[in-house]
Scaffold this active site. Structure first.
Site, PDB file in Angstrom:
ATOM      1  N   LEU A 106       0.881  -1.159   0.000  1.00 35.21           N
ATOM      2  CA  LEU A 106       0.000   0.000   0.000  1.00 35.21           C
ATOM      3  C   LEU A 106       0.917   1.206   0.000  1.00 35.21           C
ATOM      4  O   LEU A 106       1.575   1.497   1.002  1.00 35.21           O
ATOM      5  CB  LEU A 106      -0.902  -0.014   1.243  1.00 35.21           C
ATOM      6  N   SER A 107       1.019   1.879  -1.130  1.00 34.02           N
ATOM      7  CA  SER A 107       1.960   2.989  -1.273  1.00 34.02           C
ATOM      8  C   SER A 107       1.648   4.086  -0.270  1.00 34.02           C
ATOM      9  O   SER A 107       0.525   4.198   0.244  1.00 34.02           O
ATOM     10  CB  SER A 107       1.888   3.558  -2.690  1.00 34.02           C
TER      11      SER A 107
END
Length: 403
Positions: free
Chosen positions: A77-78
């Protein structure tokens, strides 16, 4: 008792979302009201269920979703920072059809808020486990309208094309033909593109058969898997020293380079300011195909063999058995720091002189944000040739000019 706890978590999450929006505005990552509203609305913690609330809402923290057996991240999850930067680059409007490449769920939910009820969002990922996770998270958060597809993203999703926007959330070495084919006439692709060891998020607009961009930002992403995967060569020169090479065809005189490392270094200072290192590195890395990324260990820095810049990788000009790379030193006369060169090898003077000329040219002509214009030209597979300002890819060529 359960209801009270859920309400408490919801209140804390809403407060943390508001703080995150405020921080991202201050960082310049959020510049539009539409995106600020989307970030304030989407419950990011529901896409990071195994993380503490504060970690889920840390603006600059990426969260690993899946690793391989060696511990290498396969999906993440950036950070909200890079996600919002890329969505601002995309300039998504209500009613648009958007393809997201790489599924985490949260980014697709933000896009769903931006396109509204009249738009559509398709998210594609090669990993069945990631697709299932994204689907579950989106449903939990109430974004049932997002289509999540398991497929190799190199083929896009033709049944939902054409797309007004394609937002890629995995590091790509090339631009697959299917993405161009499925892009609408006035479409835009935002992609973390790998260029000679560097990655930049580039917002490409369609220009005839190719693409053109004046918008690029520093970023880092987990690399693409499947048919679009590409492994750069890491050439060992000596213990703790390696060259990361984009072009598989390049040859190096490793024995002579290893000897050059052990030779006394030549220092040459440019008299030019050292500033905006991400812009400077893009200029250097794309200035000539003889520029590769030099990586050195912290131990060699501590021994005085190399400058600190090598520990994260630094653009290095390699000519025969000699090489030169950039460094810096304090100098108030140049605005705080001055750029310079450390060179090794029998031709250290000439290689250093070439490198210093590049440093001076950048400082005098291109020392600002957004000085590069980046174009992508599709070409028959394997025909692109690297040269000054041209980075050859398998399916085309990236051309970079500086204004």
């Amino acid at each position: 008792m359960t209801t009270v706890r859920e309400k408490s978590v919801g209140d804390e999450a809403a407060s943390l979302r508001a703080e995150m929006v405020w921080e991202l505005r201050n960082l310049g990552a959020i510049t539009s009201e539409s995106l600020a509203s989307a970030v304030a609305t989407v419950p990011r913690h529901l896409f990071a269920a195994d993380e503490p609330l504060k970690a889920a809402y840390a603006a600059d923290q990426a969260l690993v979703i899946k690793r391989d057996q060696d511990g290498t991240a396969l999906s993440s999850l950036s950070s909200a920072h890079i996600q919002t930067v890329m969505l601002e680059q995309a300039e998504i409007e209500p009613g648009m059809r958007v393809l997201e490449v790489g599924s985490g769920g949260y980014n697709a939910a933000l896009i769903a808020e931006l396109v509204g009820d009249a738009g559509s969002v398709t998210s594609v990922d090669i990993d069945a486990e990631i697709v299932e996770r994204a689907r579950t998270c989106l449903d939990t958060a109430g974004y049932h309208q997002v289509e999540v597809v398991q497929s190799d993203a190199i083929g896009g999703v033709p049944k939902h094309a054409p797309f007004d926007r394609i937002v890629v959330t995995a590091g790509a070495w090339d631009i697959p033909s299917a993405w161009l084919d499925q892009l609408s006439e006035r479409g835009r692709i935002v992609v973390p593109l790998r260029l000679r060891g560097l990655t930049r998020s580039i917002a490409f607009d369609r220009a005839g058969e190719g693409l053109v961009s004046d918008s690029y930002r520093l970023c880092g992403f987990v690399p693409m898997q499947g048919a679009g995967a590409y492994t750069e060569r890491l050439i060992r020169v000596a213990d703790g020293i390696g060259l990361r090479v984009d072009d598989q065809r390049q040859d190096f005189d490793i024995e002579t380079l290893a000897a050059a490392v052990r030779s006394p270094r030549l220092e040459v200072w440019s008299g030019a300011a050292f500033d905006l290192p991400d812009e400077l590195e893009l200029f250097l890395a794309t200035s000539t195909p003889e520029m590769v990324m030099l990586h050195g260990s912290k131990g060699l820095v501590e021994q005085g063999v190399f400058a600190l810049s090598v520990t994260r990788g630094v653009p290095t000009l390699v000519v025969g058995g000699s090489f030169a790379y950039r460094t810096k030193r304090p100098n108030e006369e140049t605005g705080g720091f001055e750029s310079g060169v450390f060179a090794h090898g029998p031709d250290a003077e000439s290689v250093a002189a070439r490198y210093v000329e590049l440093l001076r040219r950048w400082a005098s002509d291109h020392r600002r944000r957004g000085a590069a214009r980046i174009q992508y030209r599709p070409m028959p597979a394997g025909t692109a040739e690297p040269s000054q300002g041209i980075v050859a890819k398998q399916l085309g060529a990236v051309e970079i000019s500086w204004t």
